[in-house]
Every structure is written in structure tokens, then in C-alpha cells.
Write a protein that holds these residues in place. Structure first.
Motif, PDB file in Angstrom:
ATOM      1  N   ALA B  52     -16.450  -1.453  -0.430  1.00 18.12           N
ATOM      2  CA  ALA B  52     -17.288  -2.116   0.464  1.00 18.12           C
ATOM      3  C   ALA B  52     -16.810  -1.715   1.885  1.00 18.12           C
ATOM      4  CB  ALA B  52     -17.844  -3.324   0.530  1.00 18.12           C
ATOM      5  N   SER B  53     -15.771  -1.235   1.797  1.00 24.20           N
ATOM      6  CA  SER B  53     -14.795  -1.201   3.106  1.00 24.20           C
ATOM      7  C   SER B  53     -15.052   0.379   3.860  1.00 24.20           C
ATOM      8  CB  SER B  53     -13.239  -1.430   3.148  1.00 24.20           C
ATOM      9  OG  SER B  53     -12.921  -1.047   4.195  1.00 24.20           O
ATOM     10  N   GLU B  54     -15.109   0.437   5.087  1.00 19.35           N
ATOM     11  CA  GLU B  54     -15.278   1.704   5.682  1.00 19.35           C
ATOM     12  C   GLU B  54     -13.659   2.447   5.962  1.00 19.35           C
ATOM     13  OE1 GLU B  54     -17.566   1.157   9.163  1.00 19.35           O
ATOM     14  OE2 GLU B  54     -19.325   0.838   8.160  1.00 19.35           O
ATOM     15  N   GLY B  55     -12.583   1.443   6.256  1.00 17.39           N
ATOM     16  CA  GLY B  55     -11.484   1.886   6.295  1.00 17.39           C
ATOM     17  C   GLY B  55     -10.811   2.145   4.745  1.00 17.39           C
ATOM     18  N   GLU B  56      -9.798   2.529   4.903  1.00 16.59           N
ATOM     19  CA  GLU B  56      -8.934   2.741   3.671  1.00 16.59           C
ATOM     20  C   GLU B  56      -8.258   1.539   2.942  1.00 16.59           C
ATOM     21  OE1 GLU B  56      -5.337   5.601   1.939  1.00 16.59           O
ATOM     22  OE2 GLU B  56      -6.473   6.289   3.666  1.00 16.59           O
ATOM     23  N   VAL B  57      -8.597   1.213   1.751  1.00 18.18           N
ATOM     24  CA  VAL B  57      -7.965   0.089   1.293  1.00 18.18           C
ATOM     25  C   VAL B  57      -7.483   0.619  -0.119  1.00 18.18           C
ATOM     26  CG1 VAL B  57      -8.753  -1.949  -0.060  1.00 18.18           C
ATOM     27  CG2 VAL B  57     -10.044  -1.433   1.944  1.00 18.18           C
ATOM     28  N   GLU B  58      -6.106   0.250  -0.149  1.00 18.14           N
ATOM     29  CA  GLU B  58      -5.514   0.536  -1.690  1.00 18.14           C
ATOM     30  C   GLU B  58      -5.363  -0.760  -2.169  1.00 18.14           C
ATOM     31  OE1 GLU B  58      -1.213   1.277  -1.076  1.00 18.14           O
ATOM     32  OE2 GLU B  58      -1.386   2.941  -2.519  1.00 18.14           O
ATOM     33  N   VAL B  59      -5.678  -0.445  -3.768  1.00 18.64           N
ATOM     34  CA  VAL B  59      -5.657  -1.600  -4.553  1.00 18.64           C
ATOM     35  C   VAL B  59      -4.433  -1.175  -5.616  1.00 18.64           C
ATOM     36  CG1 VAL B  59      -6.721  -2.596  -6.570  1.00 18.64           C
ATOM     37  CG2 VAL B  59      -8.044  -2.044  -4.673  1.00 18.64           C
ATOM     38  N   VAL B  60      -3.456  -2.064  -5.500  1.00 19.34           N
ATOM     39  CA  VAL B  60      -2.310  -2.020  -6.545  1.00 19.34           C
ATOM     40  C   VAL B  60      -2.091  -3.031  -7.475  1.00 19.34           C
ATOM     41  CG1 VAL B  60       0.324  -1.564  -6.555  1.00 19.34           C
ATOM     42  CG2 VAL B  60      -1.069  -0.885  -4.430  1.00 19.34           C
ATOM     43  N   VAL B  61      -2.097  -2.867  -8.756  1.00 18.43           N
ATOM     44  CA  VAL B  61      -1.971  -3.406  -9.782  1.00 18.43           C
ATOM     45  C   VAL B  61      -0.297  -3.567 -10.099  1.00 18.43           C
ATOM     46  CG1 VAL B  61      -4.287  -3.590 -10.767  1.00 18.43           C
ATOM     47  CG2 VAL B  61      -2.710  -2.009 -11.542  1.00 18.43           C
ATOM     48  N   VAL B  62      -0.116  -4.787 -10.591  1.00 18.25           N
ATOM     49  CA  VAL B  62       1.374  -5.051 -10.873  1.00 18.25           C
ATOM     50  C   VAL B  62       1.457  -6.041 -11.947  1.00 18.25           C
ATOM     51  CG1 VAL B  62       1.493  -7.030  -9.033  1.00 18.25           C
ATOM     52  CG2 VAL B  62       3.650  -5.708 -10.110  1.00 18.25           C
ATOM     53  N   SER B  63       2.301  -5.768 -13.016  1.00 20.28           N
ATOM     54  CA  SER B  63       2.422  -6.739 -14.148  1.00 20.28           C
ATOM     55  C   SER B  63       3.982  -6.864 -14.325  1.00 20.28           C
ATOM     56  CB  SER B  63       1.688  -6.183 -15.238  1.00 20.28           C
ATOM     57  OG  SER B  63       1.783  -7.109 -16.378  1.00 20.28           O
ATOM     58  N   VAL B  64       4.352  -7.905 -14.891  1.00 24.62           N
ATOM     59  CA  VAL B  64       5.821  -8.103 -15.370  1.00 24.62           C
ATOM     60  C   VAL B  64       5.871  -8.134 -16.904  1.00 24.62           C
ATOM     61  CG1 VAL B  64       7.567  -9.569 -15.316  1.00 24.62           C
ATOM     62  CG2 VAL B  64       6.092  -9.388 -13.504  1.00 24.62           C
ATOM     63  N   GLY B  65       6.594  -7.063 -17.423  1.00 18.65           N
ATOM     64  CA  GLY B  65       6.321  -6.997 -18.730  1.00 18.65           C
ATOM     65  C   GLY B  65       7.056  -5.710 -19.353  1.00 18.65           C
TER      66      GLY B  65
END
Lengths: 467, 264
Positions: B52-65
Motif C-alpha cells: 500500500a505504500s508509495e515509498g520503498e518498504v523492505e520486509v525482512v523475515v528473521v528466525s532463530v533455528g
């Protein structure tokens, strides 16, 4: 699955050997399970290293509801109690495998699983009925529909009174056993006996004399109950008894008029649900105060047009929906109901097999997912319209297309990359798609899709060429 | 703008299973691994903000394992996450949820996200504390059990609707950056497209060690955990039986049962 090693299998070359080779090279558990049944003995051995090489895989397969019977049979050879336990619970385990497991089973809990399995052969159940001392095992056996009359008689003689309720409800219970259960059982047991299709006429007659509503209700539901008994029960003061009479398919039509005027709506609903109502009763019940009664009349194929017209103008949306679902609903009424304010009514029109292509076109711009799903599934929807609905964001609508028997190959091909894996599973077995359309699904990211695809191709291999 | 989504690969149980010999956990052969259900909703919420954003959005997933967690991270990548990070070191074995929060906070310090999303809880351990612990280690504001979110990338605050007892909602304004634990049903998670799955298979998963995030073995693992599992077991089942027969017969059976319990 291993990547980069998959051999290209040309469609004209689909044979047991080529499919097995694909599974072996991929090393994929689900492909291997799908083709195991068509593999030659030597190849089966190789497939087993994929299937059972790791215990967690063997455990998974022993429990999975789709695991083919041949794989379950092979798993039965492993001496692993956890696997045996799962096999004995797996609904797909064959009678042969269960017999084999029973021969070497000493754990009473696991024998109980065999005793309740629907595929357990009658002879095995007879053996358990005769030999087991475990009450829990014998109890589940008494409810197993595969148990024979012999096994049931054995249970009754070994443990009199213990399993009477289950024995009286068992479809294989013989007439003599039922008669003795009636003579000695509680009201619950007698009720089950008189509802049984194998119950002797003289027992039914004896039951009719009694006054217990529970027994009489079950007696009234028995299609073998004599007409004179049903006639008497139709005047019983208990409404639940009269309701059972009203729902009995063998009831004399002459009795329907009185029941249609019954003071209890439960009775009138049962009458309204019958498929043999004369016009006079249909007309009377179409004006019933209870909307469930009117709803059932609205669904009746025999309801005359003028009554359907009246019911289509009802305030109650469920009644209007029932009119739209009526298989004899005329086009004029469908057009009217297609503009209904209630989406649930419009959805019924969208699913109506008699709806015209023009009506489908109108409904195809509806906002309701239920309506669009109906349009997508309706065989009268124009192909161009169905094709457009393959692009819907709603999975239910796209599934409607897959379930539409008129969806063409070209339309269905648009869904081969559907994000929802169950849709791809459905497409793997779809008759309108050709082999070359389906083949890419054999290395789908989803294991269920891979299995369904390979299983479908394995099913194409002529039986004589299977191992 | 960056959203860090903490995800977990959870273990599901079949109805029949065996415990490990040490009785501290279920035998791994009986476990089926998948992405935690709550985390599907967290990721979807992040993806919606991104889309939905006009600007740049970075989605980073992180997991411990360990390595097997890559499968769940790839699922997130297939649904549109830009990057995936897996943090592991054998020293992390035995970490409790508070310690996992410390590890995630260390990753957050390195990644400098504007928001952190986590599931309300994991389906296998149900501690419901990892997200909040992460906020505590970062000293960030947090909101738990978020069932609705209004947030624009770059905004200094977010408005969240928290799900409380009795079907009530609490509307809360929370300063950003913050940690939100996301509740089931906040959105409708997407299925990964086949194209997305194929692309995710080729994407790298960044592996981070303790050193990469500025921690040492002394900061993690069973030794620093504030709780430990002493035993896992199935409690004995209660017994129930349907008492059948006439009223008189039922009464007689109940009397017999009472006498049996009284030892008469």
C-alpha cells in the motif's frame, strides 16, 4: 526433492518403468509413494529406500490418509510398533494388511484398532469375537459395520447383556438375535431393535402394543412397519412419534392429510419434506405459519407454478432461496430472483442448472463471492465468462470454475498455476485437461500435488503392465 | 523503511507420538514442521503495508533455528518478503523465549527496522513472550494481541486495536519504532504463487552467527535461560462411561460405582 536431476519424460513414453524412474531419480517421497504400486519387484526395493529409509518418512506414510494400500502393505513388514499402530488406525489400510498385522499382534490396544477398522475382514473379526477377553476390544468390534452376523452372535453369547445397544443397532444383526435382544433389553435396546430393517414383523407388532414413546418413535421410522401399525401411531399423542410416521417413506398417502394439519410444526415439517405430496397438501402447506415448512414446499419439484410464484414473494429470504433452488423453478421466476436484494437468494439462482446463459451474464458482475462462485460452477455460464472468473482473487470462485463440468481445457489451463494447492490437486485429475497439461504438476512445490499427479499417471498404466 | 518480521518454525504433533529417552521433548521423528500460524498473519500485515505504500518498504523475515528453518523462511520469501535471515549457533540450543528475544533484539539493532512484527504466540510452545521480550531488550514500545493496525510507513505513531476479554477491543496509540505482536484473523494471509515459490528457491537466506550480531555463547543457550523443561508427559486420562438402561437400572449402577469408590 532433489533438483536438477529430473529426466524429461515424453508423454507417449508413459509406462510403469518410466514413471518409477522419474520417482527414483527425484528421490521424492510423495512421487515414490504414488508409483510404488506399479513398480516391478526390483524397483520396489529401490523405492522402499526412499519411502522407508528414514523413520520419520515411514511414520508419515503410515498415518497419511492418501498413502496407497500397496505402500501400507509394505510398511506392515517393518517391525516398528509406532508404525504398526498408525497402520492399524489408517483408514486406507487394506483387509489383507490388517489380517497380516493381526497374525502377529499381541498388544490388546492394537488388536482393538484392528477390531474397529472398517477394512478388517469378517473372518478376523469373528476370530477376535471368539477369542478376545478385552471388553474394550469387544465393544468396538460390536460397532464395526464389517462384523458378520456370526461375530455378533458370538459376542451376544459370550457376553450376554454387555453390548446389547451396539448389537441391536448393527446393520448385520440377524432377525433371531434382534428378537432375543428385544426380549431381554432395555427401552434403548428395544428401540434400536424395532428400527432395524431385519426386525421380524411379530416383534414390530409386539412393540406397537407398548406405550414407550422412545420405542414407538423408532418403530414408526421403520420402513417395514405394517400399514395398520403406522395408522395407529399417526394418532399417537406424542408428537415425536407422529413426526416419525410422517417421515416414513412407506406411509399410506391417505394418512398425509391429517398429519399435514398436525398441531406440531415438527410433524408438518416432516410431511413437507416428503417427495410424494399431492397438490392439495402442497397448497395447504405452502401457506403454513412455519417458515421451515414453506421452505421445504418451495424446494419440492411437484409444487405448482402459482405456489412457487407466491413463495417467491415471501419476506423470508430462506423461502425465496428455496424457490430458486427448486429444480422445476421456471425461467421467469429465476430472472426475478436474480435481482433479489439478498445475496444468498441470488447465489441460489447462480447455482441453478436451469438458469440461462443470459442470467449468468447478469450475475457475473455481482459483488458477492457466493454468487460469483455459483456463476463459475454453472454449466450454462458462457465459456468467456468462466474464463474471466479464473482471474478472480477469491479462491472459492476459481474453484467453481474447476468444478464446472463445462469448463474447457483452454479455460482450465489458466488455473494450472493457481496459488491454492488443492486447486492444483483437482486439476491433476481433471478429465478436461490433457496429459501434457498435467505433467508439469508432477514436480510441483507442493507434495500433495506431486502425489496426485503421479498417482493419476500411474493409474493410466494398463493393469497388465503393472507389477 | 523496513519492517522486521520475526517468524518461527513450529513443530506439530500427530495424535500418536513418542517422547525422547530424556523425557524432555517429543521424539523428533514424530514432529511435523511448519511456519507458525500467527507468523503468517504478521507477514501478511507487513506485506500489506509494503504494497500500500508509495515509498520503498523492505520486509525482512528473521528466525532463530537450525538448517531446517530455511524451509519456513523460503515460504515467507515466496509470499513476497524481500530478505530472510536465519540466526543460529549450536550454543543457542536450549534458549528460552526471553533469550530468543535477546537474539532477535540483537538482529534488530543490526538491521535497524522501523517496526517489528511477531506472532502473538507460537503454536508449539505458547509462551506468548518472544515479541514482548524483544521489545524489552530493545527498550521499545510494544503492543500485544494486535487485531487491527493503522500505520503508514514513516509515521511517528501507529494506532492498533488490541483484542481483549469478552470480545472487546482496545484502541491504542503506540510510538514507533515499536514491536507489535499480531493476532490471528487480523487479515487473510495469501497463498504463495508458484512463481513466488520458484523465485524464493533461488533467493539466498542470510545466515548470521552469534558474532555477527554482537553476542557471545555466554549470552544464549540453556545456561542463561530463566526457565527449563523438567519433564514432558501425557497426564493420565480421566474415565467416563455412559450409564444406560432404565432410570432404576441407571440408579443401581450409580450406587454400585459410589460403593466401589468408597471401598464398600
Amino acid at each position: 526433492m532433489k533438483s536438477g536431476k529430473r529426466p524429461v519424460l515424453k508423454l507417449p513414453d508413459i509406462t510403469a518403468q518410466s514413471l518409477v524412474t522419474v520417482a527414483l531419480v527425484s528421490g521424492d517421497l510423495h512421487q515414490a509413494a504414488a508409483v510404488y504400486g506399479i513398480a516391478e519387484p526390483g524397483a520396489r526395493h529401490e523405492l522402499e529406500s526412499i519411502l522407508f529409509g528414514e523413520r520419520r518418512n515411514a511414520l508419515t506414510l503410515a498415518r497419511w490418509e492418501h498413502t496407497p494400500a500397496a505402500v501400507l502393505q509394505a510398511l506392515a513388514r517393518l517391525s516398528d510398533n509406532a508404525i504398526r499402530h498408525r497402520l492399524e488406525k489408517n483408514a486406507g489400510t487394506s483387509g489383507r494388511t490388517l489380517s497380516q498385522l493381526y497374525q502377529s499382534e499381541s498388544n490388546s490396544g492394537l488388536v482393538g484398532l484392528i477390531a474397529q477398522h472398517r477394512h478388517t475382514p469378517a473372518t478376523v473379526l469373528e476370530s477376535i469375537a471368539a477369542g478376545s477377553q478385552d471388553e474394550a476390544v469387544l465393544k468396538v468390534l460390536a460397532t464395526n459395520p464389517s462384523a458378520s452376523a456370526k461375530a455378533l452372535r458370538t459376542l451376544a453369547s459370550r457376553r450376554p447383556g454387555e453390548f446389547d445397544g451396539a448389537l441391536a443397532s448393527h446393520p448385520s444383526a440377524p432377525a433371531d438375535l434382534l428378537e432375543s435382544l428385544y426380549a431381554s433389553g432395555s427401552d434403548y435396546v428395544r428401540a434400536a431393535v424395532v428400527a432395524h430393517l431385519n426386525c421380524r414383523k411379530r416383534v414390530l407388532a409386539q412393540a406397537a402394543i407398548g406405550g414407550d414413546p422412545l420405542v414407538l418413535r423408532h418403530l414408526a421410522s421403520n420402513p417395514r412397519a405394517p400399514a395398520e401399525i403406522l395408522a395407529r401411531l399417526a394418532r399417537n399423542p406424542d408428537a415425536s412419534v407422529r413426526r416419525a410416521v410422517a417421515a416414513n417413506p412407506t406411509l399410506d398417502k391417505g394418512r398425509l392429510a391429517a398429519l399435514a394439519d398436525d398441531e406440531s410444526e415438527m410433524v408438518r415439517r416432516a410431511v413437507a419434506g416428503r417427495d410424494d405430496l399431492p397438490p392439495a397438501i402442497l397448497a395447504r402447506l405452502a401457506k403454513d405459519a412455519d417458515h421451515w415448512v414453506r421452505q421445504r414446499i418451495a424446494r419440492q419439484p411437484g409444487t405448482p407454478l402459482e405456489l412457487l410464484n407466491a413463495l417467491a414473494n415471501e419476506d423470508n429470504a430462506e423461502v425465496r432461496r428455496a424457490v430458486a433452488r427448486n429444480p422445476k423453478c421456471p425461467a421467469s421466476l429465476l430472472e426475478k430472483l436474480a435481482c433479489d436484494t439478498h445475496a444468498w437468494v441470488r447465489a441460489a439462482v447462480a447455482y441453478q442448472p436451469k438458469a440461462s446463459p443470459g442470467l449468468m451474464k447478469i450475475l457475473s458482475v455481482d459483488k458477492s463471492v457466493d454468487v460469483l462462485s455459483g456463476v463459475a460452477a454453472n454449466p450454462h455460464s458462457p465459456q468467456m465468462l468462466i474464463r474471466r472468473l479464473t482471474q478472480s482473487a477469491e479462491a472459492d470462485v476459481r474453484r467453481g470454475v474447476i468444478l464446472n463440468p463445462s469448463a474447457s481445457r483452454q479455460t482450465l489451463r489458466l488455473l494450472l498455476q493457481d496459488p491454492y494447492y488443492l486447486h492444483r490437486v483437482l486439476l491433476a485429475g481433471h478429465p478436461a485437461l490433457q496429459d501434457e497439461d498435467k505433467w508439469p504438476l508432477h514436480d510441483d512445490p507442493d507434495p500433495t500435488v506431486r502425489f496426485a499427479t503421479m498417482r493419476w499417471f500411474a493409474g493410466k498404466v494398463p493393469a497388465k503392465r503393472r507389477a | 523503511m523496513k519492517i522486521l518480521v520475526a517468524v518461527k518454525q513450529v513443530a506439530a504433533l500427530d495424535e500418536d507420538f513418542e517422547f525422547r529417552d530424556d523425557e524432555l521433548d517429543v521424539d523428533e521423528d514424530f514432529l511435523l514442521y511448519d511456519l507458525n500460524e500467527w507468523d503468517d498473519f504478521s507477514l501478511e500485515e507487513a506485506m500489506r503495508i509494503k504494497e500500500a505504500s508509495e515509498g520503498e518498504v523492505e520486509v525482512v523475515v528473521v528466525s532463530v533455528g537450525p538448517d531446517r528453518v530455511d524451509e519456513s523462511l523460503r515460504k515467507c520469501l515466496a509470499k513476497g518478503a524481500d530478505r530472510a535471515i536465519r540466526v543460529w549457533d549450536d550454543a543457542m540450543e536450549g534458549s528460552d523465549s526471553i533469550t530468543v528475544g535477546r537474539i532477535l533484539a540483537a538482529v534488530a539493532k543490526k538491521e535497524a527496522p522501523d517496526m517489528i512484527f511477531a506472532g502473538v504466540q507460537s503454536s508449539d510452545q505458547a509462551n506468548a513472550s518472544t515479541g514482548i521480550s524483544t521489545a524489552a531488550h530493545l527498550d521499545w514500545p510494544h503492543a500485544a494481541v494486535v487485531a487491527g493496525l493503522e500505520y503508514s510507513p514513516g509515521a511517528s505513531k501507529a494506532v492498533v486495536r488490541r483484542e481483549l476479554e469478552g470480545g472487546t477491543l482496545q484502541e491504542v496509540e503506540v510510538a514507533t519504532p515499536s514491536v507489535l505482536t499480531i493476532q490471528l484473523g487480523i487479515n487473510k494471509p495469501r497463498y504463495a504463487s508458484l512463481r513466488g515459490i520458484k523465485q524464493a528457491a533461488a533467493k539466498p537466506i542470510e545466515e548470521m552467527s552469534l558474532g555477527d550480531i554482537g553476542l557471545t555463547p555466554a549470552d544464549v543457550g540453556a545456561d542463561v535461560a530463566l526457565s527449563r523443561v523438567r519433564r514432558m508427559y501425557v497426564p493420565p486420562k480421566g474415565r467416563a462411561a455412559m450409564i444406560e438402561g432404565t432410570v432404576a437400572e441407571q440408579a443401581a449402577k450409580i450406587i454400585a460405582i459410589i460403593k466401589e469408590y468408597k471401598g464398600e
